[in-house]
Design a protein around this motif. Structure first.
Motif, PDB file in Angstrom:
ATOM      1  N   THR A  29      30.548  45.807  39.115  1.00 16.01           N
ATOM      2  CA  THR A  29      29.481  46.153  37.961  1.00 16.01           C
ATOM      3  C   THR A  29      30.066  47.348  37.244  1.00 16.01           C
ATOM      4  OG1 THR A  29      28.730  47.444  39.663  1.00 16.01           O
ATOM      5  CG2 THR A  29      27.715  45.266  39.483  1.00 16.01           C
ATOM      6  N   THR A  30      31.016  48.065  37.559  1.00 13.09           N
ATOM      7  CA  THR A  30      31.554  49.183  36.996  1.00 13.09           C
ATOM      8  C   THR A  30      32.681  49.170  35.725  1.00 13.09           C
ATOM      9  OG1 THR A  30      33.144  49.895  38.602  1.00 13.09           O
ATOM     10  CG2 THR A  30      30.837  50.764  38.656  1.00 13.09           C
ATOM     11  N   HIS A  31      33.401  47.903  36.099  1.00 14.17           N
ATOM     12  CA  HIS A  31      34.797  47.937  35.153  1.00 14.17           C
ATOM     13  C   HIS A  31      34.730  46.865  34.473  1.00 14.17           C
ATOM     14  CE1 HIS A  31      35.920  44.953  38.463  1.00 14.17           C
ATOM     15  NE2 HIS A  31      36.250  44.485  37.390  1.00 14.17           N
ATOM     16  N   GLN A  32      33.730  46.076  34.229  1.00  7.95           N
ATOM     17  CA  GLN A  32      33.619  45.219  33.402  1.00  7.95           C
ATOM     18  C   GLN A  32      32.238  44.418  33.044  1.00  7.95           C
ATOM     19  OE1 GLN A  32      35.620  41.788  35.957  1.00  7.95           O
ATOM     20  NE2 GLN A  32      33.514  41.059  36.537  1.00  7.95           N
ATOM     21  N   PRO A  33      31.737  43.405  32.198  1.00 10.89           N
ATOM     22  CA  PRO A  33      30.462  43.287  32.166  1.00 10.89           C
ATOM     23  C   PRO A  33      29.928  42.785  33.264  1.00 10.89           C
ATOM     24  CG  PRO A  33      32.111  42.035  30.066  1.00 10.89           C
ATOM     25  CD  PRO A  33      32.765  42.968  31.377  1.00 10.89           C
ATOM     26  N   SER A  34      28.663  42.943  33.572  1.00 10.92           N
ATOM     27  CA  SER A  34      28.075  42.485  34.463  1.00 10.92           C
ATOM     28  C   SER A  34      28.194  41.006  34.745  1.00 10.92           C
ATOM     29  CB  SER A  34      26.363  42.968  34.611  1.00 10.92           C
ATOM     30  OG  SER A  34      25.862  42.143  33.851  1.00 10.92           O
ATOM     31  N   ARG A  35      27.816  40.748  35.861  1.00  4.26           N
ATOM     32  CA  ARG A  35      28.205  39.087  36.473  1.00  4.26           C
ATOM     33  C   ARG A  35      27.276  38.274  35.750  1.00  4.26           C
ATOM     34  NH1 ARG A  35      31.224  37.544  40.917  1.00  4.26           N
ATOM     35  NH2 ARG A  35      31.832  39.542  41.995  1.00  4.26           N
ATOM     36  N   SER A  36      26.010  38.690  35.106  1.00  9.23           N
ATOM     37  CA  SER A  36      25.153  38.007  34.517  1.00  9.23           C
ATOM     38  C   SER A  36      25.455  37.708  32.998  1.00  9.23           C
ATOM     39  CB  SER A  36      23.667  38.738  34.411  1.00  9.23           C
ATOM     40  OG  SER A  36      23.904  39.864  33.707  1.00  9.23           O
ATOM     41  N   THR A  37      26.500  38.551  32.526  1.00  8.18           N
ATOM     42  CA  THR A  37      27.012  38.569  31.226  1.00  8.18           C
ATOM     43  C   THR A  37      28.412  37.820  31.337  1.00  8.18           C
ATOM     44  OG1 THR A  37      28.249  40.716  31.181  1.00  8.18           O
ATOM     45  CG2 THR A  37      26.033  40.674  30.316  1.00  8.18           C
ATOM     46  N   LEU A  38      29.205  37.531  32.540  1.00  5.28           N
ATOM     47  CA  LEU A  38      30.212  36.468  32.667  1.00  5.28           C
ATOM     48  C   LEU A  38      29.564  35.255  32.872  1.00  5.28           C
ATOM     49  CD1 LEU A  38      32.390  38.693  35.039  1.00  5.28           C
ATOM     50  CD2 LEU A  38      32.637  38.309  32.549  1.00  5.28           C
ATOM     51  N   GLY A  39      30.341  34.382  32.467  1.00  2.16           N
ATOM     52  CA  GLY A  39      30.302  32.832  32.895  1.00  2.16           C
ATOM     53  C   GLY A  39      30.659  32.614  33.933  1.00  2.16           C
ATOM     54  N   ARG A  40      29.925  31.383  34.694  1.00  2.00           N
ATOM     55  CA  ARG A  40      30.408  31.097  36.183  1.00  2.00           C
ATOM     56  C   ARG A  40      31.860  31.004  36.111  1.00  2.00           C
ATOM     57  NH1 ARG A  40      29.313  25.808  39.415  1.00  2.00           N
ATOM     58  NH2 ARG A  40      29.444  26.930  41.645  1.00  2.00           N
ATOM     59  N   SER A  41      32.459  30.293  35.167  1.00  2.00           N
ATOM     60  CA  SER A  41      33.851  29.962  35.467  1.00  2.00           C
ATOM     61  C   SER A  41      34.543  31.193  35.258  1.00  2.00           C
ATOM     62  CB  SER A  41      34.333  28.895  34.214  1.00  2.00           C
ATOM     63  OG  SER A  41      34.320  29.648  32.843  1.00  2.00           O
ATOM     64  N   GLU A  42      34.170  32.316  34.580  1.00  2.57           N
ATOM     65  CA  GLU A  42      34.965  33.688  34.543  1.00  2.57           C
ATOM     66  C   GLU A  42      34.839  34.302  35.820  1.00  2.57           C
ATOM     67  OE1 GLU A  42      32.944  35.177  31.141  1.00  2.57           O
ATOM     68  OE2 GLU A  42      34.905  35.527  29.956  1.00  2.57           O
ATOM     69  N   VAL A  43      33.483  33.974  36.340  1.00  2.00           N
ATOM     70  CA  VAL A  43      33.215  34.751  37.608  1.00  2.00           C
ATOM     71  C   VAL A  43      34.555  34.200  38.656  1.00  2.00           C
ATOM     72  CG1 VAL A  43      31.794  34.916  39.757  1.00  2.00           C
ATOM     73  CG2 VAL A  43      31.063  35.500  37.154  1.00  2.00           C
ATOM     74  N   LEU A  44      34.419  32.706  38.694  1.00  2.00           N
ATOM     75  CA  LEU A  44      35.315  31.748  39.502  1.00  2.00           C
ATOM     76  C   LEU A  44      36.966  32.097  39.384  1.00  2.00           C
ATOM     77  CD1 LEU A  44      33.572  28.457  39.780  1.00  2.00           C
ATOM     78  CD2 LEU A  44      33.717  30.402  41.422  1.00  2.00           C
ATOM     79  N   GLU A  45      37.289  32.427  38.050  1.00  2.00           N
ATOM     80  CA  GLU A  45      38.876  32.663  37.432  1.00  2.00           C
ATOM     81  C   GLU A  45      39.021  33.992  38.055  1.00  2.00           C
ATOM     82  OE1 GLU A  45      40.147  31.430  33.631  1.00  2.00           O
ATOM     83  OE2 GLU A  45      38.033  30.995  33.243  1.00  2.00           O
ATOM     84  N   LEU A  46      38.160  35.172  38.021  1.00  6.71           N
ATOM     85  CA  LEU A  46      38.459  36.510  38.490  1.00  6.71           C
ATOM     86  C   LEU A  46      38.559  36.518  40.075  1.00  6.71           C
ATOM     87  CD1 LEU A  46      38.795  39.325  37.878  1.00  6.71           C
ATOM     88  CD2 LEU A  46      36.082  39.667  37.982  1.00  6.71           C
ATOM     89  N   ALA A  47      37.816  35.631  40.623  1.00 11.31           N
ATOM     90  CA  ALA A  47      37.809  35.564  42.024  1.00 11.31           C
ATOM     91  C   ALA A  47      39.179  35.224  42.695  1.00 11.31           C
ATOM     92  CB  ALA A  47      36.544  34.898  42.766  1.00 11.31           C
ATOM     93  N   THR A  48      39.423  34.160  41.829  1.00 11.66           N
ATOM     94  CA  THR A  48      40.955  33.305  42.075  1.00 11.66           C
ATOM     95  C   THR A  48      42.082  34.195  41.870  1.00 11.66           C
ATOM     96  OG1 THR A  48      39.878  31.283  41.775  1.00 11.66           O
ATOM     97  CG2 THR A  48      42.365  31.212  41.588  1.00 11.66           C
ATOM     98  N   TRP A  49      42.046  34.874  40.599  1.00 15.03           N
ATOM     99  CA  TRP A  49      42.970  35.686  40.188  1.00 15.03           C
ATOM    100  C   TRP A  49      43.108  36.867  41.290  1.00 15.03           C
ATOM    101  CZ3 TRP A  49      46.896  37.456  37.682  1.00 15.03           C
ATOM    102  CH2 TRP A  49      46.970  38.907  37.153  1.00 15.03           C
ATOM    103  N   ARG A  50      42.009  37.416  41.789  1.00 19.17           N
ATOM    104  CA  ARG A  50      42.029  38.564  42.797  1.00 19.17           C
ATOM    105  C   ARG A  50      42.689  38.220  44.188  1.00 19.17           C
ATOM    106  NH1 ARG A  50      37.860  43.398  44.077  1.00 19.17           N
ATOM    107  NH2 ARG A  50      39.040  44.155  45.701  1.00 19.17           N
ATOM    108  N   ALA A  51      42.131  37.059  44.734  1.00 18.42           N
ATOM    109  CA  ALA A  51      42.822  36.493  45.672  1.00 18.42           C
ATOM    110  C   ALA A  51      44.030  36.117  45.742  1.00 18.42           C
ATOM    111  CB  ALA A  51      41.849  34.973  46.317  1.00 18.42           C
ATOM    112  N   SER A  52      44.590  35.726  44.768  1.00 22.65           N
ATOM    113  CA  SER A  52      46.077  35.370  44.605  1.00 22.65           C
ATOM    114  C   SER A  52      46.890  36.725  44.469  1.00 22.65           C
ATOM    115  CB  SER A  52      46.335  34.779  43.137  1.00 22.65           C
ATOM    116  OG  SER A  52      45.730  33.615  43.251  1.00 22.65           O
ATOM    117  N   MET A  53      46.464  37.673  43.709  1.00 17.19           N
ATOM    118  CA  MET A  53      47.020  38.974  43.890  1.00 17.19           C
ATOM    119  C   MET A  53      47.163  39.813  44.963  1.00 17.19           C
ATOM    120  SD  MET A  53      48.429  39.278  40.790  1.00 17.19           S
ATOM    121  CE  MET A  53      48.737  37.759  41.086  1.00 17.19           C
TER     122      MET A  53
END
Length: 146
Positions: free
Chosen positions: A18-42
């Motif tokens: 909630t502090t470093h990017q648009p709120s989850r409500s402004t992110l599309g579902r695919s962006e939320v999933l892509e971000l979670a996948t990116w973070r888990a990989s890293m």
């Protein structure tokens, strides 16, 4: 102890989201999933210990992560742009910059005092050079003890 570490990392993801990017409500579902996948990989690749705190996001903004006192390596990575500049401060001072060529990692060494908090920011769009066609740049940062 492992359970509390998992809680800290999970809480960090929720608070950073909630502090470093648009709120989850402004992110599309695919962006939320892509971000979670990116973070888990890293996390799998760059976090030397499962309890290391990390932050991740899309685009400019920032977040906070905790680090144990002492010498720490702060590792940053990005994807979706040519270059990203991260600004890091420890407890609100001791600013350092990390310039990252996306697709690679960059590391800076910091001395973290007791109760140290690392504030990470990508100040504005000028800190992201040549974002891809869709304009999305994923970023990741982790602190680990030396």
């Amino acid at each position: 102890m492992a359970a509390s570490a998992a809680l800290v990392v999970s809480a960090s993801l929720a608070s950073c989201s909630t502090t470093h990017q648009p709120s989850r409500s402004t992110l599309g579902r695919s962006e939320v999933l892509e971000l979670a996948t990116w973070r888990a990989s890293m996390d799998r690749v760059l976090a030397s210990e499962p309890e290391n705190d990390s932050a991740a996001g899309i685009g400019s903004g920032g977040g906070s992560l905790s680090a144990e006192p002492g010498d720490a390596d702060v590792v940053a990575a990005c994807n979706g742009a040519l270059h990203v500049r991260f600004e890091i401060s420890v407890n609100g001072s001791s600013r350092k910059s990390i310039d990252v060529q996306c697709g690679a990692t960059a590391t800076v060494r910091l001395m973290v005092p007791e109760n140290g908090t690392l504030d990470v920011s990508i100040p504005d769009e000028r800190s992201v050079l040549d974002a891809g066609q869709d304009g999305r740049t994923f970023w990741y940062i982790v602190a680990s003890q030396r």
